[in-house]
Design an enzyme around this catalytic site. Structure first.
Site, PDB file in Angstrom:
ATOM      1  N   LYS A   1     -32.498  20.844   7.142  1.00  0.00           N
ATOM      2  CA  LYS A   1     -32.200  21.002   8.538  1.00  0.00           C
ATOM      3  C   LYS A   1     -33.171  21.479   9.246  1.00  0.00           C
ATOM      4  O   LYS A   1     -33.719  22.704   8.847  1.00  0.00           O
ATOM      5  CB  LYS A   1     -30.821  21.950   8.341  1.00  0.00           C
TER       6      LYS A   1
ATOM      7  N   SER B   1     -22.339  21.910  11.719  1.00  0.00           N
ATOM      8  CA  SER B   1     -23.506  21.639  12.458  1.00  0.00           C
ATOM      9  C   SER B   1     -24.564  20.857  11.742  1.00  0.00           C
ATOM     10  O   SER B   1     -25.543  20.445  12.241  1.00  0.00           O
ATOM     11  CB  SER B   1     -24.008  22.781  13.122  1.00  0.00           C
TER      12      SER B   1
ATOM     13  N   SER C   1     -20.486  24.900   8.493  1.00  0.00           N
ATOM     14  CA  SER C   1     -21.470  23.937   9.052  1.00  0.00           C
ATOM     15  C   SER C   1     -22.014  23.139   7.776  1.00  0.00           C
ATOM     16  O   SER C   1     -23.012  22.114   8.087  1.00  0.00           O
ATOM     17  CB  SER C   1     -22.650  24.555   9.942  1.00  0.00           C
TER      18      SER C   1
END
Lengths: 487, 96
Positions: A81, A156, A180
């Site tokens: 990420k 997210s 997330s």
């Protein structure tokens, strides 16, 4: 089971690497080719460095040839990420603010995975600064759900979930502040683990809400998650909230822990707003555990309805403080229009941040501002205590708690334009962060429209070994995770 | 729903050092009004005698070893600076 390397579980590939049936270069090439073939549609990556990945894979192969392989992660391409620092690689948080930022150092998890021999692969898209539940808040691109490109992958960590589901990585890392990792894992049909707060170092993770953030893995199987967690967990002197606890052999523990377990079903998680198909899939999972001899008990988490409210006070307060560092001075976007130094702060932040980040900074600044602190922040921290106590009370009677991960399967892009509606997506995942507990989402079915559904299991603090064993038992009886989207 | 009377968006944006356009101000005031309305329900909870939680697993007295260790080299520390000269970050004039 697919023949393509890029869809195989990490543990299976580790065995193929170990017996020299494949090389890491071959595996990494397979992942790169797949990424080039599908990412124009999935849009999961912010950037990747093909030459760097292949060089790492080559090093791994040389180690193995010399009899110096470092374990199951050696030679495995892992996506990151784009909030986790990798030295010499871009680190953008999917924000204009950091569009040109290159990290000068490694996060602790990056160091650990490098030492384990993993191939650091690709920077994955997210909602800007990890604020959102759909990855539509990225300043660069909206990532698509590989099961239906018109739908969101969740967020997210949407890029981390979508890339894995699409075969563009063998495992990925995400971060979870209010769901997330678990929510996008559910929406993309992969496994997502949020560890206990303090188990995994946050050093080198771009901070959103420091008392809630945890890094965790996305994988194809629970066993893969056990391997990845073993690779990243452990005390770190560089993170003062890192917890000193013995790290077990998570993978080895899977085989030792057989249950039967006492599983709690919180009635508050099965009410209004739960999609009937999601409810039915989770009921089937409950029936599976019951047939395996587990004791199923109804439990109550009475403060559940206050979770979203508490979260949007605490998380925004912490974000308003954490994001104060982006002022256009030492790094990040600097406005070219500023008249003086104060104006430079105002304009750099106005130009660098997207709408959701601005909204959350405004809300967080408001709840911390003079005269409002007690009414909002202090009260939220007290209700946080009550939410945490709800879980700890339930754990007197049960070993783990079983719930849906998300109230609905993946929704359409653009469907939730109203912030409050988006915030309410996280109703089942937020409590876990507020209480600091470990939680995992595992695939538990598909909707009639062919969209994945996730089952959430919530464990006791630092009892990841038990939580993974419970999730593994479910996975052994089902093959949901072995299906792949057609792209 | 409109913003609660006491969410003064100009004041808060000033505290947060973010320049907002009139359109952003109107939109955020409305949207945050809805969020604050949702948050209102926390007032119903009896928190008498409840201790606040700042961290789920607080650890105390975390000390670092008092030993020098290498930090970032100057070039690495400055590599992301928007403007630099002579190993320093250039900023607009602060004092007239």
């Amino acid at each position: 089971m697919s023949d393509e390397l890029y869809f195989k579980p990490l543990t299976e590939l580790a065995a193929l690497l170990d017996t020299k049936k494949i090389s890491s270069v071959e595996l990494t090439r397979s992942v790169i080719a797949r990424t080039k073939a599908v990412d124009a549609r999935v849009r999961a990556f912010n950037s990747y460095d093909e030459a760097d990945a292949l060089a790492q894979a080559d090093e791994s192969d040389r180690r193995r040839a010399a009899g110096k392989a470092r374990g199951p992660l050696d030679g495995i391409p892992v996506g990151f990420k784009d909030v986790i620092a990798v030295a010499g690689q871009p680190l953008t948080a999917s924000s204009k603010m950091l569009a040109n930022f290159v990290s000068p150092y490694d996060a602790t998890v990056t160091q650990k995975l490098k030492h384990a021999g993993a191939v650091v692969w690709g920077r994955l898209n997210l909602d800007e600064f990890a604020m959102g539940s759909s990855t539509e808040n990225s300043a660069f691109r909206a990532t698509c759900n590989p099961w239906d490109l018109a739908r969101v992958p969740g967020g997210s960590s949407g890029g981390s979930a979508a890339s894995l589901a699409a075969g563009e990585a063998i495992a990925t890392l995400g971060s979870d502040t209010g769901g997330s990792i678990r929510q996008p894992a559910a929406l993309c049909g992969v496994v997502g683990l949020k560890p206990t707060y303090g188990l995994v170092s946050r050093y080198g993770l771009i901070a959103f809400a420091s008392s809630l953030d945890q890094i965790g893995p996305f994988t194809r199987t629970v066993e893969d998650a056990a391997v990845m967690l073993g690779g990243i967990a452990g005390h770190d002197p560089l993170d003062s909230t890192s917890y000193e606890t013995k790290i077990p052999d998570y993978r080895g523990e899977l085989k030792k822990r057989k249950g039967p377990w006492r599983l709690g079903i919180p009635k508050e998680y099965f009410g209004e707003g739960l999609d009937p198909e999601v409810g039915a899939a989770v009921e089937n999972a409950i029936a599976f555990y019951r047939e395996r001899g587990c004791e199923i008990k109804e439990v109550s988490l009475p403060h559940t309805d206050y979770g979203v409210g508490v979260y949007y006070i605490i998380a925004t307060a912490e974000c308003s403080s954490n994001l104060a560092r982006y002022d256009g001075i030492r790094y990040g976007h600097r406005s070219k229009e500023a008249r003086d130094i104060i104006d430079l702060y105002f304009k750099s932040r106005a130009e660098g941040f997207g709408a959701e980040v601005k909204r959350r900074i405004i809300l967080g600044t408001y709840v911390l501002s003079s005269g409002y602190y007690d009414a909002f922040y202090l009260r939220a921290q007290k209700v946080r205590t009550l939410i945490r106590q709800d879980f700890l009370n339930a754990y007197r009677e049960v070993d783990a708690i079983l719930t849906p991960t998300s109230p609905t399967p993946a929704f359409k892009q653009g469907e939730k334009s109203d912030p409050l509606a988006m915030y309410l997506c996280d109703v089942y995942t937020i409590g876990v962060n507020l209480a600091g507990l470990p939680g995992i989402s595992v695939p538990c079915g598909f909707s009639s429209g062919g969209l994945p559904i996730g089952l959430q299991l919530i464990g006791q603090p630092f009892q990841e070994a038990e939580l993974l064993a419970i999730a593994h038992a479910y996975e052994q009886g089902h093959d949901w995770g072995e299906r792949h989207p057609k792209l | 729903m409109s913003a609660p009377a006491d969410l003064n968006i100009d004041h808060v944006a000033n505290l947060a050092r973010i320049a907002l356009t009139p359109e952003e101000k109107a939109k955020f005031a409305r949207q945050l009004g809805e969020v604050l309305h949702h948050i209102e329900q926390l007032r119903k909870v009896d928190v008498t005698g409840v201790e606040p939680t700042a961290h789920a697993f607080p650890v105390y007295n975390v000390w670092g070893e008092d030993v020098a260790r290498p930090g970032l080299a100057v070039e690495a520390a400055l590599q992301n600076a928007p403007a630099q000269r002579d190993n320093m970050i250039v900023v607009p004039k602060v004092v007239e």
